[in-house]
Design a protein around this motif. Sequence first.
Motif, PDB file in Angstrom:
ATOM      1  N   ALA A   1      -3.132  58.942  49.442  1.00 34.64           N
ATOM      2  CA  ALA A   1      -2.928  58.115  50.627  1.00 34.64           C
ATOM      3  C   ALA A   1      -1.437  57.836  50.784  1.00 34.64           C
ATOM      4  O   ALA A   1      -0.894  56.908  50.179  1.00 34.64           O
ATOM      5  CB  ALA A   1      -3.717  56.811  50.516  1.00 34.64           C
ATOM      6  N   SER A   2      -0.773  58.665  51.591  1.00 39.12           N
ATOM      7  CA  SER A   2       0.671  58.542  51.770  1.00 39.12           C
ATOM      8  C   SER A   2       1.086  59.193  53.075  1.00 39.12           C
ATOM      9  O   SER A   2       0.528  60.224  53.467  1.00 39.12           O
ATOM     10  CB  SER A   2       1.408  59.203  50.596  1.00 39.12           C
ATOM     11  N   HIS A   3       2.090  58.599  53.730  1.00 38.84           N
ATOM     12  CA  HIS A   3       2.686  59.208  54.912  1.00 38.84           C
ATOM     13  C   HIS A   3       3.968  59.941  54.557  1.00 38.84           C
ATOM     14  O   HIS A   3       4.648  60.475  55.436  1.00 38.84           O
ATOM     15  CB  HIS A   3       3.007  58.133  55.957  1.00 38.84           C
ATOM     16  N   ASP A   4       4.290  59.967  53.286  1.00 38.00           N
ATOM     17  CA  ASP A   4       5.544  60.522  52.784  1.00 38.00           C
ATOM     18  C   ASP A   4       5.451  62.047  52.714  1.00 38.00           C
ATOM     19  O   ASP A   4       4.649  62.593  51.955  1.00 38.00           O
ATOM     20  CB  ASP A   4       5.810  59.919  51.397  1.00 38.00           C
ATOM     21  N   ASP A   5       6.282  62.737  53.497  1.00 35.95           N
ATOM     22  CA  ASP A   5       6.260  64.206  53.497  1.00 35.95           C
ATOM     23  C   ASP A   5       6.515  64.774  52.108  1.00 35.95           C
ATOM     24  O   ASP A   5       5.905  65.779  51.723  1.00 35.95           O
ATOM     25  CB  ASP A   5       7.305  64.756  54.471  1.00 35.95           C
ATOM     26  N   ALA A   6       7.413  64.148  51.369  1.00 36.73           N
ATOM     27  CA  ALA A   6       7.731  64.635  50.023  1.00 36.73           C
ATOM     28  C   ALA A   6       6.509  64.556  49.112  1.00 36.73           C
ATOM     29  O   ALA A   6       6.268  65.455  48.295  1.00 36.73           O
ATOM     30  CB  ALA A   6       8.898  63.841  49.433  1.00 36.73           C
ATOM     31  N   MET A   7       5.711  63.491  49.258  1.00 37.82           N
ATOM     32  CA  MET A   7       4.515  63.328  48.426  1.00 37.82           C
ATOM     33  C   MET A   7       3.440  64.342  48.831  1.00 37.82           C
ATOM     34  O   MET A   7       2.730  64.896  47.974  1.00 37.82           O
ATOM     35  CB  MET A   7       3.979  61.907  48.543  1.00 37.82           C
TER      36      MET A   7
END
Length: 305
Positions: A223-229
């Motif tokens: 659950a993340s909006h982080d592109d890197a993640m």
Amino acid sequence: MQALSKNFFLYLSNNKTLDRLAKRWGPKFGASQIVGGETFEEAIPLIKQLNEQGLHLTVDHLGEFVNSEEVAKERAHECVETIRHIHQHQLNSEVSLKLTSLGLDIRHDLVWDNMIMIMEEAKKCNVVVTIDMEDSTRTEKTLDIYKSLKEKYDNVGTVIQSYLYRTDQDIDDLNTYNPYLRLVKGAYKEPSDVAFTDKPDVDNNLKHIIKKNLLNGHYTAIASHDDAMIDFTKQFAKENNIQTDQFEFQMLYGMRNQTQLDLVKEGYKVRVYLPYGDDWYGYFMRRLAERPANVAFALKGVFKK
């Protein structure tokens, strides 16, 4: 500056006066852009629309920190009705809930009885229920209840927060339960003796527990909006021959919409977290605290005609 902004919004999230005003003026302050409706029935057309786009859902009736036994029982029955509606309308959706809304802070037997009622209906309707994680003072109780429920039901998951020091041990302790886990960074204001305070440490720990839970062979929601993640998860899965049916990406309704659809086109499973109800204020403030760039999004909602 970012830390000050985060602390500011977390402080606002606990302001009872602003909470009361928010319930009255919610639509004017961007609530309609992040909340599916005041009732689940209002959200059904939106859920169907998102399903048609290839997106999976999890719905959450907003509300937490209930201190009335009567209200806790009302919230439990609301959850049961939501599960019935999901089944009746054949919606592709899970249910998320907070134990404090069901009486966690009142009595153990109250929250337990409410959860059993919910899980029995969910089992009958073949709906998955995920127990949201709240602040660190409630982590142990939440995980104890999750473990007890997991011994009785397969269709229950919970959330693990990477900013807590205890998280790595929690992943180990849950391993024997074949857990369904939603892995998040964490959105509550925590003291430095229980949680990482620097973003790189939180990010690195999230990557660590993503790897650990996937290698343990358990279904994992990132659950993340982080592109890197997101890119990290894709690459790790590819390098370790982890099939796409062992994990999914989860994002909030109203944020990173195009990214959600792009991931679906790439063949990944994406689940949208869709809250509903009028008790949206604390949820909204924590979203702003997580990502201060969302302030512009909120202001756009204020002045949108």
